[in-house]
Design a protein around this motif. Structure first.
Motif, PDB file in Angstrom:
ATOM      1  N   LYS A  84       0.835  -1.210   0.000  1.00 26.42           N
ATOM      2  CA  LYS A  84       0.000   0.000   0.000  1.00 26.42           C
ATOM      3  C   LYS A  84       0.862   1.249   0.000  1.00 26.42           C
ATOM      4  CE  LYS A  84      -4.220  -1.766   2.137  1.00 26.42           C
ATOM      5  NZ  LYS A  84      -5.125  -1.670   3.282  1.00 26.42           N
ATOM      6  N   ILE A  85       1.930   1.237   0.800  1.00 24.40           N
ATOM      7  CA  ILE A  85       2.830   2.394   0.839  1.00 24.40           C
ATOM      8  C   ILE A  85       3.470   2.594  -0.530  1.00 24.40           C
ATOM      9  CG2 ILE A  85       5.034   3.196   1.786  1.00 24.40           C
ATOM     10  CD1 ILE A  85       4.149   1.983   4.473  1.00 24.40           C
ATOM     11  N   SER A  86       3.901   1.494  -1.138  1.00 18.76           N
ATOM     12  CA  SER A  86       4.501   1.585  -2.471  1.00 18.76           C
ATOM     13  C   SER A  86       3.482   2.130  -3.466  1.00 18.76           C
ATOM     14  CB  SER A  86       4.987   0.200  -2.913  1.00 18.76           C
ATOM     15  OG  SER A  86       5.469   0.241  -4.229  1.00 18.76           O
ATOM     16  N   GLY A  87       2.259   1.619  -3.382  1.00 20.66           N
ATOM     17  CA  GLY A  87       1.196   2.124  -4.268  1.00 20.66           C
ATOM     18  C   GLY A  87       0.901   3.589  -4.005  1.00 20.66           C
ATOM     19  N   ALA A  88       0.893   3.976  -2.742  1.00 18.71           N
ATOM     20  CA  ALA A  88       0.630   5.378  -2.402  1.00 18.71           C
ATOM     21  C   ALA A  88       1.754   6.266  -2.921  1.00 18.71           C
ATOM     22  CB  ALA A  88       0.489   5.529  -0.887  1.00 18.71           C
ATOM     23  N   GLU A  89       3.002   5.776  -2.828  1.00 26.13           N
ATOM     24  CA  GLU A  89       4.111   6.565  -3.360  1.00 26.13           C
ATOM     25  C   GLU A  89       3.985   6.716  -4.869  1.00 26.13           C
ATOM     26  OE1 GLU A  89       7.534   4.435  -1.994  1.00 26.13           O
ATOM     27  OE2 GLU A  89       7.495   5.385  -0.005  1.00 26.13           O
ATOM     28  N   LYS A  90       3.596   5.631  -5.552  1.00 23.44           N
ATOM     29  CA  LYS A  90       3.407   5.708  -7.004  1.00 23.44           C
ATOM     30  C   LYS A  90       2.274   6.672  -7.336  1.00 23.44           C
ATOM     31  CE  LYS A  90       5.247   1.149  -8.068  1.00 23.44           C
ATOM     32  NZ  LYS A  90       4.941  -0.208  -8.492  1.00 23.44           N
ATOM     33  N   ASP A  91       1.173   6.585  -6.565  1.00 26.43           N
ATOM     34  CA  ASP A  91       0.050   7.500  -6.788  1.00 26.43           C
ATOM     35  C   ASP A  91       0.478   8.945  -6.563  1.00 26.43           C
ATOM     36  OD1 ASP A  91      -1.568   5.363  -7.364  1.00 26.43           O
ATOM     37  OD2 ASP A  91      -2.575   5.329  -5.410  1.00 26.43           O
ATOM     38  N   ALA A  92       1.261   9.170  -5.514  1.00 31.28           N
ATOM     39  CA  ALA A  92       1.732  10.524  -5.226  1.00 31.28           C
ATOM     40  C   ALA A  92       2.624  11.034  -6.354  1.00 31.28           C
ATOM     41  CB  ALA A  92       2.496  10.548  -3.898  1.00 31.28           C
ATOM     42  N   GLU A  93       3.493  10.159  -6.874  1.00 34.58           N
ATOM     43  CA  GLU A  93       4.339  10.562  -7.999  1.00 34.58           C
ATOM     44  C   GLU A  93       3.490  10.871  -9.225  1.00 34.58           C
ATOM     45  OE1 GLU A  93       7.199   7.458  -8.590  1.00 34.58           O
ATOM     46  OE2 GLU A  93       8.201   7.851  -6.682  1.00 34.58           O
ATOM     47  N   ALA A  94       2.478  10.035  -9.468  1.00 39.15           N
ATOM     48  CA  ALA A  94       1.593  10.275 -10.620  1.00 39.15           C
ATOM     49  C   ALA A  94       0.830  11.580 -10.440  1.00 39.15           C
ATOM     50  CB  ALA A  94       0.626   9.103 -10.784  1.00 39.15           C
ATOM     51  N   MET A  95       0.349  11.836  -9.206  1.00 45.17           N
ATOM     52  CA  MET A  95      -0.368  13.089  -8.943  1.00 45.17           C
ATOM     53  C   MET A  95       0.558  14.291  -9.158  1.00 45.17           C
ATOM     54  SD  MET A  95      -2.448  12.290  -5.492  1.00 45.17           S
ATOM     55  CE  MET A  95      -4.136  11.786  -5.516  1.00 45.17           C
ATOM     56  N   LEU A  96       1.784  14.159  -8.678  1.00 47.88           N
ATOM     57  CA  LEU A  96       2.752  15.239  -8.831  1.00 47.88           C
ATOM     58  C   LEU A  96       3.040  15.480 -10.303  1.00 47.88           C
ATOM     59  CD1 LEU A  96       4.607  17.238  -7.406  1.00 47.88           C
ATOM     60  CD2 LEU A  96       6.351  15.459  -7.316  1.00 47.88           C
ATOM     61  N   ALA A  97       3.226  14.411 -11.065  1.00 43.71           N
ATOM     62  CA  ALA A  97       3.463  14.559 -12.503  1.00 43.71           C
ATOM     63  C   ALA A  97       2.249  15.198 -13.179  1.00 43.71           C
ATOM     64  CB  ALA A  97       3.770  13.201 -13.126  1.00 43.71           C
ATOM     65  N   GLY A  98       1.051  14.756 -12.800  1.00 46.98           N
ATOM     66  CA  GLY A  98      -0.168  15.350 -13.366  1.00 46.98           C
ATOM     67  C   GLY A  98      -0.290  16.820 -13.015  1.00 46.98           C
ATOM     68  N   ALA A  99       0.038  17.152 -11.772  1.00 46.45           N
ATOM     69  CA  ALA A  99      -0.036  18.555 -11.355  1.00 46.45           C
ATOM     70  C   ALA A  99       0.975  19.400 -12.127  1.00 46.45           C
ATOM     71  CB  ALA A  99       0.222  18.668  -9.851  1.00 46.45           C
ATOM     72  N   ARG A 100       2.167  18.837 -12.335  1.00 45.44           N
ATOM     73  CA  ARG A 100       3.172  19.583 -13.113  1.00 45.44           C
ATOM     74  C   ARG A 100       2.696  19.797 -14.544  1.00 45.44           C
ATOM     75  NH1 ARG A 100       8.323  16.441 -10.747  1.00 45.44           N
ATOM     76  NH2 ARG A 100       8.665  17.758  -8.928  1.00 45.44           N
ATOM     77  N   GLU A 101       2.137  18.736 -15.153  1.00 44.19           N
ATOM     78  CA  GLU A 101       1.630  18.864 -16.517  1.00 44.19           C
ATOM     79  C   GLU A 101       0.506  19.902 -16.579  1.00 44.19           C
ATOM     80  OE1 GLU A 101       0.474  15.007 -17.861  1.00 44.19           O
ATOM     81  OE2 GLU A 101       2.529  14.225 -17.823  1.00 44.19           O
ATOM     82  N   GLU A 102      -0.384  19.843 -15.592  1.00 39.21           N
ATOM     83  CA  GLU A 102      -1.491  20.793 -15.553  1.00 39.21           C
ATOM     84  C   GLU A 102      -0.977  22.223 -15.372  1.00 39.21           C
ATOM     85  OE1 GLU A 102      -5.525  21.538 -12.917  1.00 39.21           O
ATOM     86  OE2 GLU A 102      -4.620  19.543 -12.945  1.00 39.21           O
ATOM     87  N   ALA A 103       0.018  22.383 -14.488  1.00 42.59           N
ATOM     88  CA  ALA A 103       0.593  23.711 -14.274  1.00 42.59           C
ATOM     89  C   ALA A 103       1.266  24.207 -15.546  1.00 42.59           C
ATOM     90  CB  ALA A 103       1.587  23.672 -13.118  1.00 42.59           C
ATOM     91  N   ASP A 104       1.988  23.318 -16.243  1.00 42.29           N
ATOM     92  CA  ASP A 104       2.622  23.707 -17.507  1.00 42.29           C
ATOM     93  C   ASP A 104       1.566  24.099 -18.537  1.00 42.29           C
ATOM     94  OD1 ASP A 104       5.099  23.239 -16.419  1.00 42.29           O
ATOM     95  OD2 ASP A 104       5.330  21.230 -17.323  1.00 42.29           O
ATOM     96  N   ALA A 105       0.467  23.330 -18.588  1.00 48.59           N
ATOM     97  CA  ALA A 105      -0.607  23.647 -19.536  1.00 48.59           C
ATOM     98  C   ALA A 105      -1.247  24.995 -19.197  1.00 48.59           C
ATOM     99  CB  ALA A 105      -1.659  22.543 -19.525  1.00 48.59           C
ATOM    100  N   ILE A 106      -1.471  25.241 -17.908  1.00 46.23           N
ATOM    101  CA  ILE A 106      -2.060  26.519 -17.482  1.00 46.23           C
ATOM    102  C   ILE A 106      -1.117  27.666 -17.823  1.00 46.23           C
ATOM    103  CG2 ILE A 106      -2.691  27.877 -15.451  1.00 46.23           C
ATOM    104  CD1 ILE A 106      -3.833  25.274 -14.244  1.00 46.23           C
ATOM    105  N   LEU A 107       0.179  27.454 -17.587  1.00 47.27           N
ATOM    106  CA  LEU A 107       1.174  28.479 -17.894  1.00 47.27           C
ATOM    107  C   LEU A 107       1.212  28.752 -19.393  1.00 47.27           C
ATOM    108  CD1 LEU A 107       3.417  30.308 -16.809  1.00 47.27           C
ATOM    109  CD2 LEU A 107       4.999  28.404 -17.118  1.00 47.27           C
ATOM    110  N   ALA A 108       1.201  27.689 -20.197  1.00 49.23           N
ATOM    111  CA  ALA A 108       1.212  27.864 -21.654  1.00 49.23           C
ATOM    112  C   ALA A 108      -0.045  28.594 -22.121  1.00 49.23           C
ATOM    113  CB  ALA A 108       1.326  26.502 -22.350  1.00 49.23           C
TER     114      ALA A 108
END
Length: 176
Positions: A84-108
């Protein structure tokens, strides 16, 4: 007792051992041990002792088995929570990547919108400048026309008299 008296009467110098009913002390001890063993066997004491020990062994085995099962459960839970911790870390990384992509899209999008807004405001400013130029040109033309009309009136008034008016009226009539 007779043996005691015999030993005392003989005046033996050695140590006298007590004897009862013709048995020495070591024989009495052996007899007592024999009776004790017979009572143990007759009362099934060894069976009771081994039964008690067997029951205690069974309790200990049961406790060990329970401990083994609890350990297995604990290891399973540990593995589950590690997953579960490993899955949560993967989910957190995916969320962080999604947030970065979203922030880049908003900035663009913001950059594109700002470029469009700057271009629109520049067009509006250019349109205002063009309109102001047209208005200024129109005002200059209007003043020029007014000045020319005033100058023409003045010139006509100064240079035209009744003769020139008559001549002009005759020309207009003849051209009709």
């Amino acid at each position: 007792m007779a043996n005691i008296l015999v030993l005392l009467a003989s005046g033996a110098e050695g140590h006298a051992e007590p004897a009862v009913l013709g048995l020495d002390s070591y024989q009495w001890v052996a007899l007592a041990m024999l009776v004790l063993v017979a009572v143990f066997v007759w009362k099934k004491v060894p069976g009771l002792i081994t039964g008690g020990l067997d029951a205690k062994i069974a309790e200990i085995r049961k406790a060990l088995d329970e401990a083994k099962s609890l350990r297995a459960e604990a290891e399973a839970l540990r593995a589950e929570y590690a997953a579960k911790i490993s899955g949560a870390e993967k989910d957190a990384e995916a969320m962080l990547a999604g947030a970065r992509e979203e922030a880049d899209a908003i900035l663009a999008k913001a950059e594109a919108d700002s470029k469009v807004m700057v271009a629109r405001r520049q067009r509006m400013a250019e349109d205002k400048i063009t309109a102001a130029e047209r208005a200024a040109v129109a005002e200059v033309k209007a003043r020029a026309v007014t000045a020319a009309a005033a100058a023409s009136r003045k010139l006509i008034a100064e240079r035209h008299d009744k003769k020139a008016d008559k001549k002009l009226a005759d020309e207009v009539i003849s051209s009709l």
